[in-house]
Every structure is written in structure tokens, then in C-alpha cells.
Design a protein around this motif. Structure first.
Motif, PDB file in Angstrom:
ATOM      1  N   VAL A  47       0.922  -1.144   0.304  1.00 12.02           N
ATOM      2  CA  VAL A  47      -0.004   0.061   0.002  1.00 12.02           C
ATOM      3  C   VAL A  47       0.801   1.387  -0.099  1.00 12.02           C
ATOM      4  O   VAL A  47       0.533   2.277  -0.814  1.00 12.02           O
ATOM      5  CB  VAL A  47      -0.847  -0.034   1.288  1.00 12.02           C
ATOM      6  N   PHE A  48       1.705   1.201   0.812  1.00  9.61           N
ATOM      7  CA  PHE A  48       2.867   2.450   0.927  1.00  9.61           C
ATOM      8  C   PHE A  48       3.722   2.556  -0.451  1.00  9.61           C
ATOM      9  O   PHE A  48       3.630   3.626  -0.859  1.00  9.61           O
ATOM     10  CB  PHE A  48       3.892   2.320   2.020  1.00  9.61           C
ATOM     11  N   ILE A  49       3.907   1.631  -1.146  1.00  7.04           N
ATOM     12  CA  ILE A  49       4.687   1.713  -2.250  1.00  7.04           C
ATOM     13  C   ILE A  49       3.610   2.261  -3.533  1.00  7.04           C
ATOM     14  O   ILE A  49       4.108   3.211  -4.333  1.00  7.04           O
ATOM     15  CB  ILE A  49       5.189   0.381  -2.850  1.00  7.04           C
ATOM     16  N   ALA A  50       2.412   1.735  -3.678  1.00  5.07           N
ATOM     17  CA  ALA A  50       1.366   2.211  -4.316  1.00  5.07           C
ATOM     18  C   ALA A  50       0.994   3.762  -4.148  1.00  5.07           C
ATOM     19  O   ALA A  50       1.003   4.475  -4.906  1.00  5.07           O
ATOM     20  CB  ALA A  50       0.067   1.474  -4.390  1.00  5.07           C
ATOM     21  N   THR A  51       1.034   4.243  -2.830  1.00  4.56           N
ATOM     22  CA  THR A  51       0.686   5.474  -2.299  1.00  4.56           C
ATOM     23  C   THR A  51       1.735   6.481  -2.868  1.00  4.56           C
ATOM     24  O   THR A  51       1.526   7.531  -3.340  1.00  4.56           O
ATOM     25  CB  THR A  51       0.402   5.554  -0.791  1.00  4.56           C
ATOM     26  N   GLU A  52       3.000   5.890  -2.563  1.00  7.19           N
ATOM     27  CA  GLU A  52       4.371   6.756  -3.145  1.00  7.19           C
ATOM     28  C   GLU A  52       4.100   7.172  -4.705  1.00  7.19           C
ATOM     29  O   GLU A  52       4.289   8.187  -4.939  1.00  7.19           O
ATOM     30  CB  GLU A  52       5.443   6.129  -2.637  1.00  7.19           C
ATOM     31  N   ALA A  53       3.813   5.937  -5.348  1.00  3.49           N
ATOM     32  CA  ALA A  53       3.692   6.044  -6.922  1.00  3.49           C
ATOM     33  C   ALA A  53       2.731   7.113  -7.173  1.00  3.49           C
ATOM     34  O   ALA A  53       2.750   7.870  -8.130  1.00  3.49           O
ATOM     35  CB  ALA A  53       3.666   4.897  -7.352  1.00  3.49           C
ATOM     36  N   TYR A  54       1.353   6.902  -6.534  1.00  2.00           N
ATOM     37  CA  TYR A  54       0.447   7.968  -6.640  1.00  2.00           C
ATOM     38  C   TYR A  54       0.887   9.340  -6.404  1.00  2.00           C
ATOM     39  O   TYR A  54       0.542  10.264  -7.341  1.00  2.00           O
ATOM     40  CB  TYR A  54      -0.810   7.681  -5.787  1.00  2.00           C
ATOM     41  N   ILE A  55       1.531   9.589  -5.333  1.00  2.00           N
ATOM     42  CA  ILE A  55       1.919  10.773  -5.253  1.00  2.00           C
ATOM     43  C   ILE A  55       2.892  11.649  -6.076  1.00  2.00           C
ATOM     44  O   ILE A  55       2.937  12.630  -6.642  1.00  2.00           O
ATOM     45  CB  ILE A  55       2.412  11.037  -3.705  1.00  2.00           C
ATOM     46  N   ASN A  56       3.872  10.563  -6.368  1.00  2.00           N
ATOM     47  CA  ASN A  56       5.095  11.111  -7.095  1.00  2.00           C
ATOM     48  C   ASN A  56       4.745  11.259  -8.757  1.00  2.00           C
ATOM     49  O   ASN A  56       5.308  12.015  -9.225  1.00  2.00           O
ATOM     50  CB  ASN A  56       6.263   9.961  -7.168  1.00  2.00           C
ATOM     51  N   ASP A  57       3.500  10.667  -8.995  1.00  2.68           N
ATOM     52  CA  ASP A  57       3.135  10.656 -10.467  1.00  2.68           C
ATOM     53  C   ASP A  57       2.297  11.790 -10.874  1.00  2.68           C
ATOM     54  O   ASP A  57       1.570  11.993 -11.644  1.00  2.68           O
ATOM     55  CB  ASP A  57       2.343   9.513 -10.849  1.00  2.68           C
ATOM     56  N   GLY A  58       2.251  12.684  -9.790  1.00  6.93           N
ATOM     57  CA  GLY A  58       1.557  14.015  -9.796  1.00  6.93           C
ATOM     58  C   GLY A  58      -0.075  13.796  -9.626  1.00  6.93           C
ATOM     59  O   GLY A  58      -0.863  14.321 -10.225  1.00  6.93           O
ATOM     60  N   SER A  59      -0.430  13.053  -8.309  1.00  9.95           N
ATOM     61  CA  SER A  59      -1.709  12.993  -8.249  1.00  9.95           C
ATOM     62  C   SER A  59      -2.351  14.467  -7.889  1.00  9.95           C
ATOM     63  O   SER A  59      -1.468  15.325  -7.709  1.00  9.95           O
ATOM     64  CB  SER A  59      -1.794  12.016  -7.014  1.00  9.95           C
ATOM     65  N   LEU A  60      -3.568  14.519  -7.718  1.00  6.13           N
ATOM     66  CA  LEU A  60      -4.251  15.737  -7.349  1.00  6.13           C
ATOM     67  C   LEU A  60      -3.783  16.186  -5.938  1.00  6.13           C
ATOM     68  O   LEU A  60      -4.004  17.298  -5.471  1.00  6.13           O
ATOM     69  CB  LEU A  60      -5.789  15.649  -7.385  1.00  6.13           C
ATOM     70  N   ILE A  61      -3.055  15.248  -5.148  1.00  8.78           N
ATOM     71  CA  ILE A  61      -2.711  15.466  -3.667  1.00  8.78           C
ATOM     72  C   ILE A  61      -1.537  16.229  -3.669  1.00  8.78           C
ATOM     73  O   ILE A  61      -0.443  15.706  -4.196  1.00  8.78           O
ATOM     74  CB  ILE A  61      -2.983  14.133  -2.693  1.00  8.78           C
ATOM     75  N   GLU A  62      -1.478  17.328  -2.886  1.00 12.39           N
ATOM     76  CA  GLU A  62       0.063  17.828  -2.506  1.00 12.39           C
ATOM     77  C   GLU A  62       0.147  17.548  -1.204  1.00 12.39           C
ATOM     78  O   GLU A  62      -0.625  18.060  -0.337  1.00 12.39           O
ATOM     79  CB  GLU A  62      -0.113  19.585  -3.190  1.00 12.39           C
TER      80      GLU A  62
END
Length: 124
Positions: A47-62
Motif C-alpha cells: 500500500v505504501f509503495i502504491a501511495t508513493e507512486a500515486y503521489i510522485n506521478d502528480g496526483s491531485l494531492i499535494e
């Protein structure tokens, strides 16, 4: 001549059996607990790896939040964005993360003073 076991022989067998159980039950219980702990750690890492990828790929969350007020990402967001497979199961209840009971899992994310991402899973 009578055939059979004496009371002493039967008592000896019960005593040896009890000693074996006294030693083996706590060991087996510990092994099972360690297995469950490592399974949950593996789930969290996924889950943490998926979350980090989600954030690093420019998700809507800052993520500029603090630990007191972390950003929140749901399992559903990770799945719908393609960062987590729907076949992943929660080791606590052995159910798919798509099931409603697991939709209450929230990943809290914040940056510390060294700008390092920190994660915490909260299951409601």
C-alpha cells in the motif's frame, strides 16, 4: 497372566504428552503470530509503495502536511487510479480491498522536516 497397562505406565504417557504440549503450543502460537505480523507488514509495504507512486506521478494531492494534519488517500483512490490491484487482500479480515469493509482504510501521508514522506494506515 494379565495383559494391559499399569496405572504408572498410563500416568507416564499422560505426563510426557502434557510436557510436549506445554512446550509446543506456545512455540506454534508464536510462529503463527509472526506469520500474521509479516503478512500485514507486506500488505502495508504494498500500500505504501502504491501511495508513493500515486503521489510522485502528480496526483491531485499535494503533500505538504504535518503529522498533526496529514493528507488522506483511500484504498479506492489507489485502485481506481491503477496503482493498486483489486486482488490485494487485507490480512486482518482476508477480504479483498474492494469490499466495503475495507473501503474504510485510509492512508495518512505527511512530510517531515527533512521533506521525507511518512505513511500510516488507519483502519476504521
Amino acid at each position: 497372566m494379565k495383559k494391559g497397562f499399569t496405572m504408572i505406565e498410563i500416568l507416564a504417557v499422560f505426563t510426557v504428552t502434557a510436557l510436549i504440549l506445554l512446550i509446543s503450543v506456545p512455540l506454534v502460537t508464536g510462529i503463527l503470530k509472526n506469520g500474521n505480523d509479516s503478512e500485514y507488514d507486506s500488505f502495508k509495504d504494498t500500500v505504501f509503495i502504491a501511495t508513493e507512486a500515486y503521489i510522485n506521478d502528480g496526483s491531485l494531492i499535494e503533500v505538504n502536511n504535518t503529522e498533526e494534519e496529514p493528507a488522506a488517500i483511500t484504498i479506492g483512490e489507489l485502485i481506481s487510479s491503477g496503482y493498486l490491484k483489486s486482488t490485494v487482500k487485507n490480512p486482518h479480515n482476508k477480504k479483498s480491498v474492494l469490499e466495503p469493509v475495507n473501503q474504510k482504510i485510509i492512508i495518512k501521508v505527511w512530510r517531515d522536516e527533512d521533506n521525507v514522506l511518512n505513511y500510516e494506515i488507519e483502519e476504521k
